[in-house]
Enzyme design. Structure first.
Site: not given
Ligand code: UD1
Length: 343
Positions: A34, A127-128, A152, A156, A203, A234, A301
């Protein structure tokens, strides 16, 4: 005769990569989307990469039963891969009803259409996040699911349950749930990748947007976690590797190779990587310096999560292959491609 796979959400980040891999493996693909969270960039990329300008595309909402039913009438769908869902964790906390209504209704609607047509093989993108803060690592498919910390995540878990119960009803649906760890990177062609709207939550897009100057500084959320360098761990899975797992799972379902009518697989690398390691690997692989600073922990997190992918390795004959540095190179190439287009 080749088999036809309906990919809902097929114009999005993961869906478009899966469409490419399916076509390259010899499947016919029908895309339904969509366009609520993407534009045509990735779908155009799919056409370019595969050299197929004739991929059927339906701009429909998967909550619309009539539109979905029409696709099942027009094509003999051998397998359905369902990606069409909202995916922003923070937004889901603020607007839970929007998430429950859309993510559950769209899945039940496509399942209903599939069942109404005498059945189908259904792959659900899970999703994990269903494991929450795991008691022991790495997680296997038998590790307990924890209470969801966001709507969210709840959707899942609920969609996994909906699929399992629908399979049990014996109405011709077979089901696979793939539990993705952290999907990252872009297609090696740099013609499709992640397109976050606004400020990225995840990230890798934040890293690439900082490197290109769209964002001033990456905040590393927490350096006091009980991990080797204090930052979260991760399991970052390359999106092309992830897409190939879908091809393997679809082949297993269509080929009648399933051991049970509802199966679950972890799709990850099995290797934990810290946020700081991501930053360093990105800098080294691409020869760029990232502006970053340590920041407080982000609420919600988990400290660490990574997969035991051995079941998928064994049963799907699939394994994550791309090196993290190659994946981060592809993410950077994609960001530069987007910047070039913006100029
Ligand atoms: C998140 C979701 C997960 C989803 C996935 C999709 C949560 C709790 N989980 O996973 O359900 O399936 O995205 O990809 O939100 N980080 C930083 N700085 C940033 C962004 C992230 O330090 O600006 C760190 C976070 O603290 C984490 C890691 O990078 O430790 C990964 O973060 P992110 O990419 O957002 O994924 P998740 O939180 O693991």
């Amino acid at each position: 005769m080749s088999h036809t796979v309906l990919v809902t959400g097929g114009a999005g980040y993961i869906g478009s990569h899966v469409a490419v891999e399916l076509i390259e493996a010899g499947y016919e693909v029908v895309v339904a989307d969509n366009m609520s969270n993407c534009d045509m960039t990735c779908f155009e990329g799919v056409k370019k990469v595969t050299g197929r300008s004739d991929i059927p595309f339906y701009k429909i909402d998967c909550c619309d039963a009539e539109s979905v039913a029409r696709i099942f009438k027009e094509y003999r769908i051998d397998a359905l891969i369902h990606f069409a869902a909202f995916k922003a964790v923070g937004e889901s906390v603020a607007e839970p009803l929007k998430y429950f209504r859309n993510n559950l209704d769209s899945f039940m609607t496509v399942l209903g259409a599939a069942a109404g047509n005498g059945g189908c093989n259904v792959l659900f993108s899970s999703s994990a996040t269903v494991y929450g803060e795991a008691d022991s690592l790495p997680v296997t498919e038998n590790s307990p699911r924890k209470p969801a910390t966001s709507p969210y995540g709840a959707t899942k878990q609920m969609c996994e349950d909906i699929l399992e119960h629908t399979v049990k009803a014996g109405i011709g649906i077979k089901g696979t749930a793939l539990r993705y760890f952290n999907p990252v990177g872009a297609h090696p062609s740099a013609l499709l990748g992640e397109l976050p709207r606004g400020v990225p939550n995840n990230l890798i897009p934040y890293v690439t947007q900082t490197a290109i100057g769209k964002r001033e500084c990456l905040s590393i959320f927490g350096d006091d976690y009980p991990t080797p360098d204090g930052t979260c761990l991760r399991d970052y899975i390359d999106v092309t590797d992830l897409a190939k797992a879908h091809v393997a799972a679809v082949g297993r379902m269509i080929g009648g190779k399933m051991k049970r009518d509802y199966e679950i697989f972890n799709i990850g690398t099995g290797t934990p990587v810290s946020v700081l390691e991501i930053v360093r690997t990105f800098e080294q692989a691409n020869g760029v310096k990232l502006n970053y600073r340590m920041a407080p922990r982000r609420p919600g997190d988990v400290t660490a999560i990574w997969a035991d992918p051995s079941l998928a390795n064994r049963e799907l004959g699939w394994k994550a292959e791309r090196r993290l540095s190659d994946t981060l190179e592809s993410a950077w190439a994609w960001e530069r491609h987007l910047a070039g287009k913006d100029d």
